[in-house]
Design an enzyme around this catalytic site. Structure first.
Site, PDB file in Angstrom:
ATOM      1  CD  GLU A   1      -3.605  -6.035   3.203  1.00 33.44           C
ATOM      2  OE1 GLU A   1      -4.479  -5.338   3.779  1.00 33.44           O
ATOM      3  OE2 GLU A   1      -2.393  -5.776   3.234  1.00 33.44           O
TER       4      GLU A   1
ATOM      5  CD  GLU B   1      -3.074  -1.144   2.142  1.00 32.98           C
ATOM      6  OE1 GLU B   1      -2.980  -0.394   3.127  1.00 32.98           O
ATOM      7  OE2 GLU B   1      -4.041  -1.922   1.968  1.00 32.98           O
TER       8      GLU B   1
HETATM    9  O1  AHR Z   1      -4.938  -5.953   7.184  1.00 34.37           O
HETATM   10  C1  AHR Z   1      -4.860  -4.815   7.969  1.00 34.37           C
HETATM   11  C2  AHR Z   1      -4.175  -3.660   7.244  1.00 34.37           C
HETATM   12  O2  AHR Z   1      -4.996  -3.214   6.201  1.00 34.37           O
HETATM   13  C3  AHR Z   1      -2.877  -3.981   6.564  1.00 34.37           C
HETATM   14  O3  AHR Z   1      -1.794  -3.898   7.425  1.00 34.37           O
HETATM   15  C4  AHR Z   1      -2.784  -2.944   5.497  1.00 34.37           C
HETATM   16  O4  AHR Z   1      -2.067  -3.376   4.376  1.00 34.37           O
HETATM   17  C5  AHR Z   1      -4.224  -2.617   5.179  1.00 34.37           C
HETATM   18  O5  AHR Z   1      -4.456  -1.263   5.144  1.00 34.37           O
END
Ligand code: AHR
Length: 533
Positions: A330, A208
């Site tokens: 994610e 990110e």
């Molecule tokens: O999964 C929780 C957080 O969400 C992670 O650390 C990040 O990559 C995202 O913003």
């Protein structure tokens, strides 16, 4: 605007179940429906989309809250094995058969020095994790994670620090993990007691980096150049790697898609994939409207199509033979426990989302979307795996399965082989920001090895059971292998450590095998039906 109950029918086929009325891509098939709204599904084993890569059912473990310490790793616990791994958690994850696990972050990785987490445990520094304001003891590091992966029977997806870390240090980690011996970093690994190389094949080039919350946040151009440099250095160490560039954190970002384009123009030739992230409900009012929330996966599917389009745009501009795949590394429901301040504690309770039935239905829908998009998405990670926005939750002596565990477990157990190109006709309801949303959302696979078919069916209707007539183009299946449904009267029902089975699947009644079979799907339900040909 809230969803409305104005009803029409649509047919979805091909790769996507997007029901954007305005696109004109979907035919209105009202004539084909009965007035009671029976939905119709045509299954033709010759019509397939892609081979399903089981890595789309991967997961994620971050040094965050109690995911590692008190989750998978708890030396000193009566439940720990000789390596300090929680045996009960290990057994749950082995049973799930998770194919790949991303580690060590997430936001954590952008301030992480992997050298702090290797070597004799007693010599490892205790540090302040600036991503989650927590205390990191480094007792669990790269070698513990890779040996845990072996014990679980999963593959690692290692994240690299692109915040405070350098391209050189990223390549050094590849050397530490993958070179047999005779170099600075491989010999260090051997001195750390790991003689044979781990042969880690997949790496994420940062996390990110488009977000201003990220340590070392940078512009797309800066990131793209750094990613290209790191990818080249990594390839010099090991030619047989898959490298995932860090894509936009999601459609909510002002730089969404533009970030991806600029990044890929810098590093397209030396990466294999780009990442996507999505948390349903985060920072939005969507959660206030059940019908709208249950359509979340259609927006995920749209995101996949948009990022794929950017990849192909850059490919076209570069006249490249290579086609990138997507790593949706994610995704989950996450909107309640969003505070990320660990108050400088070790293993604080952070992001411990308690999932309800409605969340499980949304997760089921997302899994359907990942299956349908299997020609482009080759890897995805449910974020996360234990305690932190997770299907599994522990205390000192127990581990339980949250509601979202069940759709995830079904996908892992039954989605296999070829993804079917299903034709679905369903009544719809309208959601202002999406368009026409089908009540019935289906994904399916056929396993050439066994001939078994699995259908995953979301009934988004909050009030009514819905009938689904399945028409088997190849003739009647030989038998029903099993059918399960997750449903209930209370969308807010949850499992807790003391009441772990409030949300649990039950058998779904099934008709006798025939060339046309009508299934009755309870309202607010997610089902899996398995048949042998
Ligand atoms: O999964 C929780 C957080 O969400 C992670 O650390 C990040 O990559 C995202 O913003």
């Amino acid at each position: 605007m809230a969803s409305s109950t104005r009803r029409s029918f649509i047919r979805t086929s091909g790769l996507s179940a997007l029901a954007l009325g305005a696109s004109g891509a979907l035919r209105n098939v009202a004539d084909a429906q009965s007035s009671t709204g029976t939905a119709r599904l045509v299954v033709d084993s010759a019509r397939t989309v892609a081979t399903l890569d089981r890595r789309v059912f991967g997961s994620f473990l971050e040094h965050l809250g109690r995911a590692i310490y008190g989750g998978v790793f708890e030396p000193g616990s009566a439940l720990a094995d000789a390596g300090g791994f929680r045996r009960d958690v290990l057994s749950e994850i082995r049973t799930l058969n998770v194919p790949i696990v991303r580690y060590p972050g997430g936001n954590f990785v952008s301030g992480y020095d992997w050298l702090d987490g290797v070597g004799p445990s007693a010599a490892r520094p205790t540090v302040l994790d600036r991503a989650w304001n927590s205390i990191e003891t480094n007792q669990f590091g790269t070698n513990e994670f890779l040996s845990w992966c072996r014990a679980v029977g999963t593959e690692p997806l290692l994240g690299l620090n692109f915040g405070t870390g350098t391209a050189e240090k990223a390549a050094a980690l590849v050397e530490y993990c993958n070179v047999p011996s005779g170099t600075k970093w491989s010999d260090l690994r051997r001195r750390h007691g790991v003689e044979a190389p781990w042969n880690v094949k997949r790496f994420c080039l940062g996390n990110e980096m488009d977000g201003n919350w990220q340590i070392g946040h940078m512009t797309a151009l800066e990131y793209g150049r750094k990613a290209a440099d790191a990818a080249r250095q990594m390839r010099a160490v090991d030619r047989d790697l898959q490298r995932v560039a860090c894509g936009s954190s999601g459609p909510g970002m002002a730089t969404y898609l533009e970030w991806d384009r600029v990044v890929l123009e810098e590093c397209y030739d030396v990466v294999d994939a780009i990442s996507l992230h999505r948390y349903f409900g985060l920072n939005s009012d969507v959660v206030k409207d059940d019908a709208r929330f249950l359509a979340s996966n259609l927006e995920m599917e749209r995101q996949i199509e948009e990022v794929a389009a950017v990849c192909d745009y850059v490919r076209g501009r570069r006249k490249s033979a290579k086609r990138l795949w997507l790593s949706f590394d994610e995704w989950n429901v996450w909107y309640r426990q969003t505070g990320g301040n660990g108050r400088r504690e070790k293993a604080p309770h952070l992001l411990e989302e308690v999932y309800d039935l409605r969340d499980a239905l949304v997760v089921g829908g997302a899994l359907n979307s990942l299956v349908r998009q299997a020609n482009r998405v080759k890897l995805a990670c449910l974020a996360q795996l234990v305690n932190v926005i997770a299907p599994l939750v522990t205390d000192a002596t127990r581990v339980i399965r949250q509601s979202i565990y069940y759709p995830y477990a079904w996908a892992l157990a039954y989605a296999k082989g070829q993804v079917l190109n299903l034709v679905t006709e369903s009544q719809t309801y309208e959601v202002a920001s999406i368009g026409q949303v089908p009540f019935i959302d289906v994904a399916g696979t056929i396993d050439p090895a066994t001939g078994n078919t699995a259908l995953f069916i979301l009934n988004r209707d909050l009030e009514n059971a819905r009938a689904l007539k399945v028409v088997w183009h190849d003739g009647a299946p030989a038998r029903v292998l099993g059918a399960d449904v997750l449903t209930g009267t209370n969308l807010k029902a949850v499992n807790t450590l003391d009441a772990p089975s409030t949300v649990a699947p039950r058998r779904l009644d099934t008709p006798r095998p025939a060339s046309e079979m009508t299934f009755e799907l309870p309202p607010r339900s997610y089902s899996v039906v398995r048949l042998a040909q």
